[in-house]
Design a protein around this motif. Sequence first.
Motif, PDB file in Angstrom:
ATOM      1  N   ARG A  13      67.307  46.929  25.157  1.00  0.00           N
ATOM      2  CA  ARG A  13      66.917  47.977  24.213  1.00  0.00           C
ATOM      3  C   ARG A  13      67.784  47.953  22.966  1.00  0.00           C
ATOM      4  O   ARG A  13      67.294  48.217  21.859  1.00  0.00           O
ATOM      5  CB  ARG A  13      67.011  49.340  24.892  1.00  0.00           C
ATOM      6  CG  ARG A  13      65.970  49.561  25.962  1.00  0.00           C
ATOM      7  CD  ARG A  13      66.140  50.914  26.611  1.00  0.00           C
ATOM      8  NE  ARG A  13      65.176  51.094  27.683  1.00  0.00           N
ATOM      9  CZ  ARG A  13      65.436  51.754  28.798  1.00  0.00           C
ATOM     10  NH1 ARG A  13      66.630  52.289  29.001  1.00  0.00           N
ATOM     11  NH2 ARG A  13      64.518  51.881  29.723  1.00  0.00           N
ATOM     12  N   THR A  14      69.074  47.641  23.140  1.00  0.00           N
ATOM     13  CA  THR A  14      69.977  47.578  21.997  1.00  0.00           C
ATOM     14  C   THR A  14      69.533  46.510  21.014  1.00  0.00           C
ATOM     15  O   THR A  14      69.494  46.749  19.802  1.00  0.00           O
ATOM     16  CB  THR A  14      71.415  47.281  22.481  1.00  0.00           C
ATOM     17  OG1 THR A  14      71.824  48.322  23.357  1.00  0.00           O
ATOM     18  CG2 THR A  14      72.371  47.190  21.311  1.00  0.00           C
ATOM     19  N   PHE A  15      69.179  45.328  21.523  1.00  0.00           N
ATOM     20  CA  PHE A  15      68.766  44.243  20.636  1.00  0.00           C
ATOM     21  C   PHE A  15      67.436  44.551  19.961  1.00  0.00           C
ATOM     22  O   PHE A  15      67.224  44.184  18.808  1.00  0.00           O
ATOM     23  CB  PHE A  15      68.704  42.922  21.406  1.00  0.00           C
ATOM     24  CG  PHE A  15      70.040  42.264  21.542  1.00  0.00           C
ATOM     25  CD1 PHE A  15      70.537  41.453  20.529  1.00  0.00           C
ATOM     26  CD2 PHE A  15      70.823  42.455  22.670  1.00  0.00           C
ATOM     27  CE1 PHE A  15      71.775  40.847  20.642  1.00  0.00           C
ATOM     28  CE2 PHE A  15      72.065  41.857  22.789  1.00  0.00           C
ATOM     29  CZ  PHE A  15      72.543  41.053  21.773  1.00  0.00           C
ATOM     30  N   ILE A  16      66.535  45.240  20.672  1.00  0.00           N
ATOM     31  CA  ILE A  16      65.267  45.639  20.059  1.00  0.00           C
ATOM     32  C   ILE A  16      65.530  46.641  18.932  1.00  0.00           C
ATOM     33  O   ILE A  16      64.932  46.566  17.860  1.00  0.00           O
ATOM     34  CB  ILE A  16      64.310  46.214  21.117  1.00  0.00           C
ATOM     35  CG1 ILE A  16      63.839  45.101  22.043  1.00  0.00           C
ATOM     36  CG2 ILE A  16      63.117  46.910  20.466  1.00  0.00           C
ATOM     37  CD1 ILE A  16      63.020  45.557  23.231  1.00  0.00           C
ATOM     38  N   LYS A  17      66.460  47.565  19.165  1.00  0.00           N
ATOM     39  CA  LYS A  17      66.791  48.553  18.135  1.00  0.00           C
ATOM     40  C   LYS A  17      67.432  47.898  16.913  1.00  0.00           C
ATOM     41  O   LYS A  17      67.253  48.374  15.795  1.00  0.00           O
ATOM     42  CB  LYS A  17      67.725  49.616  18.701  1.00  0.00           C
ATOM     43  CG  LYS A  17      67.031  50.581  19.627  1.00  0.00           C
ATOM     44  CD  LYS A  17      68.012  51.564  20.236  1.00  0.00           C
ATOM     45  CE  LYS A  17      67.332  52.407  21.295  1.00  0.00           C
ATOM     46  NZ  LYS A  17      68.286  53.288  21.991  1.00  0.00           N
ATOM     47  N   ARG A  18      68.156  46.806  17.112  1.00  0.00           N
ATOM     48  CA  ARG A  18      68.739  46.094  15.974  1.00  0.00           C
ATOM     49  C   ARG A  18      67.640  45.530  15.075  1.00  0.00           C
ATOM     50  O   ARG A  18      67.764  45.562  13.848  1.00  0.00           O
ATOM     51  CB  ARG A  18      69.648  44.961  16.449  1.00  0.00           C
ATOM     52  CG  ARG A  18      70.954  45.444  17.004  1.00  0.00           C
ATOM     53  CD  ARG A  18      71.858  44.291  17.380  1.00  0.00           C
ATOM     54  NE  ARG A  18      73.039  44.785  18.080  1.00  0.00           N
ATOM     55  CZ  ARG A  18      73.925  44.020  18.661  1.00  0.00           C
ATOM     56  NH1 ARG A  18      73.789  42.705  18.646  1.00  0.00           N
ATOM     57  NH2 ARG A  18      74.963  44.535  19.272  1.00  0.00           N
ATOM     58  N   VAL A  19      66.582  45.011  15.668  1.00  0.00           N
ATOM     59  CA  VAL A  19      65.464  44.503  14.871  1.00  0.00           C
ATOM     60  C   VAL A  19      64.819  45.656  14.116  1.00  0.00           C
ATOM     61  O   VAL A  19      64.539  45.557  12.915  1.00  0.00           O
ATOM     62  CB  VAL A  19      64.423  43.791  15.761  1.00  0.00           C
ATOM     63  CG1 VAL A  19      63.226  43.363  14.945  1.00  0.00           C
ATOM     64  CG2 VAL A  19      65.041  42.593  16.462  1.00  0.00           C
ATOM     65  N   LEU A  20      64.583  46.761  14.803  1.00  0.00           N
ATOM     66  CA  LEU A  20      63.928  47.905  14.168  1.00  0.00           C
ATOM     67  C   LEU A  20      64.764  48.479  13.030  1.00  0.00           C
ATOM     68  O   LEU A  20      64.232  48.858  11.980  1.00  0.00           O
ATOM     69  CB  LEU A  20      63.639  48.982  15.218  1.00  0.00           C
ATOM     70  CG  LEU A  20      62.611  48.600  16.281  1.00  0.00           C
ATOM     71  CD1 LEU A  20      62.492  49.693  17.326  1.00  0.00           C
ATOM     72  CD2 LEU A  20      61.268  48.311  15.654  1.00  0.00           C
ATOM     73  N   SER A  21      66.084  48.541  13.219  1.00  0.00           N
ATOM     74  CA  SER A  21      66.934  49.067  12.148  1.00  0.00           C
ATOM     75  C   SER A  21      66.957  48.122  10.950  1.00  0.00           C
ATOM     76  O   SER A  21      67.002  48.570   9.802  1.00  0.00           O
ATOM     77  CB  SER A  21      68.349  49.322  12.654  1.00  0.00           C
ATOM     78  OG  SER A  21      68.972  48.114  13.010  1.00  0.00           O
ATOM     79  N   ALA A  22      66.911  46.816  11.209  1.00  0.00           N
ATOM     80  CA  ALA A  22      66.856  45.853  10.107  1.00  0.00           C
ATOM     81  C   ALA A  22      65.537  45.972   9.358  1.00  0.00           C
ATOM     82  O   ALA A  22      65.498  45.853   8.131  1.00  0.00           O
ATOM     83  CB  ALA A  22      67.040  44.429  10.640  1.00  0.00           C
ATOM     84  N   VAL A  23      64.461  46.237  10.080  1.00  0.00           N
ATOM     85  CA  VAL A  23      63.156  46.415   9.431  1.00  0.00           C
ATOM     86  C   VAL A  23      63.178  47.682   8.578  1.00  0.00           C
ATOM     87  O   VAL A  23      62.689  47.688   7.443  1.00  0.00           O
ATOM     88  CB  VAL A  23      62.030  46.479  10.497  1.00  0.00           C
ATOM     89  CG1 VAL A  23      60.731  46.966   9.878  1.00  0.00           C
ATOM     90  CG2 VAL A  23      61.836  45.112  11.130  1.00  0.00           C
TER      91      VAL A  23
END
Length: 87
Positions: free
Chosen positions: A29-39
Amino acid sequence: MANSAQAKKRARQAEVSRIRNTGQRSNLRTFIKRVLSAVESGDVEKATAAYTTVVPIIDSAVNKGLIHKNKAARNKSRLNKKIRAMA
């Protein structure tokens, strides 16, 4: 509570697995959130780099039985769609 030796061992193994799975699911979930925050920040390069990092992590979560393969495909598809919409 477990009465037989076999049931006691299964209870111990289940507890160890539960703790391990919780950590791995949190990491996913942390890595998925990193993508979302970058988007959300609008940085295409950072989002693309984060996406290439998260894809193998999602795939390994499927192989470990943490998530279903369709959920993995759905997550990857939605993340990729958001990145492509930025460009």
